[in-house]
Design a protein around this motif. Structure first.
Motif, PDB file in Angstrom:
ATOM      1  N   CYS A  80      -3.431  -0.542  -3.918  1.00  0.00           N
ATOM      2  CA  CYS A  80      -4.558  -1.290  -3.326  1.00  0.00           C
ATOM      3  C   CYS A  80      -5.583  -1.674  -4.400  1.00  0.00           C
ATOM      4  CB  CYS A  80      -5.229  -0.481  -2.227  1.00  0.00           C
ATOM      5  SG  CYS A  80      -4.242  -0.427  -0.718  1.00  0.00           S
ATOM      6  N   CYS A 114       0.845  -1.214   0.000  1.00  0.00           N
ATOM      7  CA  CYS A 114       0.000   0.000   0.000  1.00  0.00           C
ATOM      8  C   CYS A 114       0.879   1.263   0.000  1.00  0.00           C
ATOM      9  CB  CYS A 114      -0.932  -0.018   1.216  1.00  0.00           C
ATOM     10  SG  CYS A 114      -1.885   1.495   1.398  1.00  0.00           S
ATOM     11  N   GLU A 115       0.487   2.253  -0.839  1.00  0.00           N
ATOM     12  CA  GLU A 115       1.271   3.498  -0.938  1.00  0.00           C
ATOM     13  C   GLU A 115       0.988   4.440   0.229  1.00  0.00           C
ATOM     14  OE1 GLU A 115      -0.001   4.795  -4.800  1.00  0.00           O
ATOM     15  OE2 GLU A 115       0.836   2.974  -5.689  1.00  0.00           O
ATOM     16  N   CYS A 170      -4.839   1.090   2.678  1.00  0.00           N
ATOM     17  CA  CYS A 170      -5.819   2.172   2.555  1.00  0.00           C
ATOM     18  C   CYS A 170      -7.009   1.782   1.685  1.00  0.00           C
ATOM     19  CB  CYS A 170      -5.148   3.438   2.016  1.00  0.00           C
ATOM     20  SG  CYS A 170      -4.778   3.340   0.239  1.00  0.00           S
ATOM     21  N   LYS A 171      -6.840   0.802   0.804  1.00  0.00           N
ATOM     22  CA  LYS A 171      -7.885   0.321  -0.116  1.00  0.00           C
ATOM     23  C   LYS A 171      -8.227   1.331  -1.202  1.00  0.00           C
ATOM     24  CE  LYS A 171      -9.016  -3.502   2.287  1.00  0.00           C
ATOM     25  NZ  LYS A 171      -8.822  -4.835   1.741  1.00  0.00           N
ATOM     26  N   CYS A 224      -5.479   3.581  -2.782  1.00  0.00           N
ATOM     27  CA  CYS A 224      -4.353   3.978  -3.632  1.00  0.00           C
ATOM     28  C   CYS A 224      -4.261   3.062  -4.858  1.00  0.00           C
ATOM     29  CB  CYS A 224      -3.053   3.953  -2.828  1.00  0.00           C
ATOM     30  SG  CYS A 224      -2.499   2.301  -2.410  1.00  0.00           S
TER      31      CYS A 224
HETATM   32 ZN   LIG Z   1      -3.306   1.642  -0.354  1.00  0.00          ZN
END
Ligand SMILES: [Zn+2]
Length: 359
Positions: free
Chosen positions: A87, A69-70, A81-82, A84
């Protein structure tokens, strides 16, 4: 309920990994993860162990998504984060920096060629934030050649590479491989928790209770037992125990069809033999109707069987010896089912001895 609950492959990781499971396993995983992250050094080869079907692969996928994840949200619990780019790629199943090594054929073993391709990419390509996550579920399925070929890469992991390996039994692995891993052990789920989870996804309360009892702390196993086809077969296995010669052939045919069927048969027979062994080892011998049988669904069959042997003390000792042998045989078969062996012969080898069991 007509849903095929055993078809877990087609569901997304978040469906497979309910909050309660994440919370349960998180207790053992998140604290070391946070500690390693604060030192900016997650061990490059993590080996997640714990009994079959408790969610090791789902937990690994959860960690992979978070590692890649970024913009992971800050906080003590590792979370992706779902939102980025990474994700979203992960959710679509097309993340270029995530590789899951799975068997290519029905022998279920991980062969050397599958790792050649992976090793060929060392030093090439710009991966996402230079990170790369390689998940090898059930790493014990690696052939010895494949495992040997990977030792160097695991010893000297390329910068940014993260290996996540899972196994139900680390003693099946090469000691030289284990020595390169940081181990995290997941624990089985409490029966009550599984029962509540099954209830939440729509399994009827009575079925949920039995499936949770049979699951031995494994969410996958609980889902498998809740499936209609397998639920029906449960009673066939009990009938087989009562009159093996009458029910042997159809059960062998059924167990031969799919690995999940075979595993269900082994699960049920293991539970039955373990209960019979526990009862027959009680001293003084507990009257069957007073014995604390663990699983309510098999209770009547086992009580009646135990009564039969209680009336014939001379046969009880040989029966106990038989159950002990079968328990050992069942344990072996869990490994054998993943070898390139004829499944029908394996099933016959497990069931035929019951026809000649001491009566
Ligand atoms: Zn993410």
């Amino acid at each position: 309920m007509t849903q095929d609950l055993s078809d877990s492959q087609s569901r997304s990781p978040s469906d497979l990994f309910p909050e309660a499971l994440l919370e349960h396993h998180g207790k053992r995983v998140f604290a070391p993860m946070a500690r390693w992250k604060s030192k900016k050094q997650i061990p490059p080869v993590l080996l997640i162990t714990g009994q079959a079907g408790i969610g090791k692969k789902s937990m690994s996928r959860y960690l992979a998504e978070w590692i890649l994840c970024e913009t992971p949200p800050p906080g003590p619990i590792p979370k992706a984060c779902k939102l980025c780019h990474s994700c979203l790629s992960f959710a679509s199943g097309n993340h270029t920096a995530f590789t899951e090594v799975a068997p290519e054929d029905d022998t279920e073993s991980l062969k050397i060629d599958q790792f050649r391709e992976l090793k060929a990419t060392v030093g090439f390509g710009t991966y996402h934030h230079h990170a790369r996550v390689i998940l090898i579920p059930q790493v014990e399925r690696m052939t010895p050649q494949a495992a040997n070929s990977m030792l160097k890469l695991l010893e000297e992991t390329p910068p940014g590479w993260q290996f996540l390996l899972t196994t139900h039994d680390s003693t099946l692995l090469l000691p030289t491989l284990v020595s390169r891993c940081q181990m995290i052990r997941l624990k089985p789920l409490p029966t009550l928790e599984i029962q509540q989870l099954l209830h939440k996804i729509g399994v009827a309360p009575a079925r949920a209770t039995v499936c949770a009892e049979l699951s031995q702390g494994s969410w996958d196993r609980a889902l498998r037992f809740a499936d209609d086809d397998i639920w029906e077969k449960r009673s066939e296995v009990l009938k087989f125990i009562e009159t093996p010669h009458l029910h042997c052939s159809p059960l062998i045919d059924w167990a031969t069809q799919k690995i999940s069927h075979f595993e269900t048969l082994v699960d049920l027979l293991e539970q039955i033999t373990a209960e019979l062994l526990a009862w027959s080892s009680s001293t003084p011998l507990v009257p069957p109707e007073e014995f604390p049988w663990k699983c309510a669904s098999t209770h009547p069959t086992l009580t009646s069987l135990a009564h039969h042997y209680q009336k014939k003390p001379a046969r009880l000792e040989s029966a106990r010896h038989f159950w002990f042998q079968q328990a050992e045989r069942l344990g072996q078969s869990r490994h054998e089912i993943h070898l390139p062996l004829n499944r029908k012969i394996l099933a016959q080898d497990l069931l035929f001895p019951w026809i000649g069991a001491p009566t």
